[in-house]
Write an enzyme that holds these catalytic residues in place. Sequence first.
Site, short mmCIF file in Angstrom:
data_model
loop_
_atom_site.label_atom_id
_atom_site.label_comp_id
_atom_site.label_asym_id
_atom_site.label_seq_id
_atom_site.Cartn_x
_atom_site.Cartn_y
_atom_site.Cartn_z
N LYS A 125 0.52 -0.46 14.92
CA LYS A 125 2.17 -0.52 15.50
C LYS A 125 2.34 -1.70 16.34
CE LYS A 125 3.63 2.89 13.65
NZ LYS A 125 4.01 2.50 12.03
N HIS A 131 0.76 -1.00 -0.05
CA HIS A 131 0.14 0.04 -0.14
C HIS A 131 0.95 1.16 0.17
CE1 HIS A 131 -3.92 -1.77 1.67
NE2 HIS A 131 -3.54 -2.35 0.51
N TYR A 170 3.88 6.33 10.29
CA TYR A 170 3.02 5.35 9.81
C TYR A 170 3.70 4.14 9.17
CZ TYR A 170 -1.32 2.74 8.50
OH TYR A 170 -2.30 1.79 8.48
N PRO A 172 -4.66 0.13 18.80
CA PRO A 172 -4.56 -0.42 17.48
C PRO A 172 -4.28 0.47 16.18
CG PRO A 172 -6.80 -1.13 17.97
CD PRO A 172 -5.92 -0.50 19.39
N TYR A 214 -9.43 5.45 7.49
CA TYR A 214 -9.41 5.69 9.13
C TYR A 214 -10.23 6.88 9.06
CZ TYR A 214 -5.23 2.98 10.24
OH TYR A 214 -4.16 2.12 10.15
C1 PHB Z 1 -6.31 -4.53 10.74
O1 PHB Z 1 -6.47 -4.79 9.64
O2 PHB Z 1 -6.89 -5.40 11.64
C2 PHB Z 1 -5.98 -3.12 11.14
C3 PHB Z 1 -5.35 -2.37 10.15
C4 PHB Z 1 -4.74 -1.07 10.80
C5 PHB Z 1 -5.14 -0.73 11.82
C6 PHB Z 1 -5.55 -1.48 12.88
C7 PHB Z 1 -6.04 -2.85 12.51
O3 PHB Z 1 -4.36 0.41 12.25
#
Ligand code: PHB
Length: 389
Positions: free
Chosen positions: A296, A72, A384, A292, A200
Amino acid sequence: MRTKVVIIGAGPAGLLLGRLLENQGIETVILERRSRDYVLGRIRAGVLEQGTVELLEQAGVSGRMQAEGLIHDGVELSFDGDAHRFDFRELVGRTVMVYGQTEVTRDLMLARDASGATTIYEAENVALHAFDGDKPRVTYLKDGTEHEISCDFIAGCDGYHGVSRASVPENALRTFERVYPFGWLGILVDRPPVADELIYAHHSRGFALCSMRSPTRSRYYVQVSTDEKVEDWSDDRFWDELRRRLNDETAGRLLTGPSIEKSIAPLRSFVAEPLRFGRLFLAGDAAHIVPPTGAKGLNLAASDVRYLAEALIEYYEERSSAGIDAYSARALTRVWKAERFSWWMTSILHTFPDTDAFGRRMQRTEFDYLVSSEAASRSLAENYTGLPF
Ligand code: PHB
Ligand code: APR
């Protein structure tokens, strides 16, 4: 039994450490409380920093990840429906790899099987002894019989609820913690993801995340209050709530279906210091937890393990203690920066029950600033995709 390093826990931290040490001829035994299937049944985040990808390559366990993982170049952040894409490649010349943590764990387990190294699953009552001296030991019960392993070092890779951190005298440990007043309700579904990259989303009803595991399997989350019960969330209720938190264009494209997993995870920031007590080292979730947001958790476990493996290899190959002496401070420097980033992303993207109008304007202004400032965008991209080791 005797070995060089006893590793407690067969999560990604323990398995990766085992792999890096075994590759240098340093013998390890892994003790895991659960069964192999149980460990492989846990669903966790799936975004790997470039440094984590490189470490898995170096460990010789990257074949399937390279074939099946998705690279990505960016992510989308959306605030009350206003969406902005952050292009990591353009901003910092780096990318991330979307590949489930469960798959990383499976690849490491298979590589360990092939190497013939010992892993004892369903090891009960694991107990750590004499790690303040130079002859540490670990005892455990397997099928009702007690066993003892003597070793040079113990690596506590047994997660937040493990026995390793709990074995350290309380006065030797300092802990820092923030518990957030919400959790994430997550759903896994066999439908193509709503977008090619992660989204997000901040919304007044709460945060939402659109993620994925593959081109045909998606992972979605919505922020829920800590007293919510997963039984109260039918699939339909979940999809309705998710759609309300996404902008119309994204919500219109969402492909829903029956969930194949649904669970609620609490959000917490936690750090224990230091990471070394004599001949015991802590790594991964045993030492620290991040919320989450920003994905990280696994990446931090990987960077701890990288430092720890380097230190132990230096000890065995050069008879030098410099690396093991420096481990705690080195790892913690990076841990705290990832703690900061995860806390910051959590703070701007979630709805906090006690936030007043001023606080809400600050969240919005953080978003506007991120979008309008190249410096701020680069900072997001730098964190990130992963700070340097
Ligand atoms: C996930 O795909 O489970 C996932 C992806 C990004 C995040 C947290 C969880 O920041
Ligand atoms: N004895 C033996 N094993 C134990 C014990 C014990 N007393 N307690 C826990 N374990 C095992 C757990 O069953 C688990 O398999 O230790 C392992 C720890 O693995 P993880 O929790 O996956 O932690 P870690 O390897 O540090 O990986 C960090 O996992 O939780 C996520 O977000 C986190 O992605 C990050 C990653």
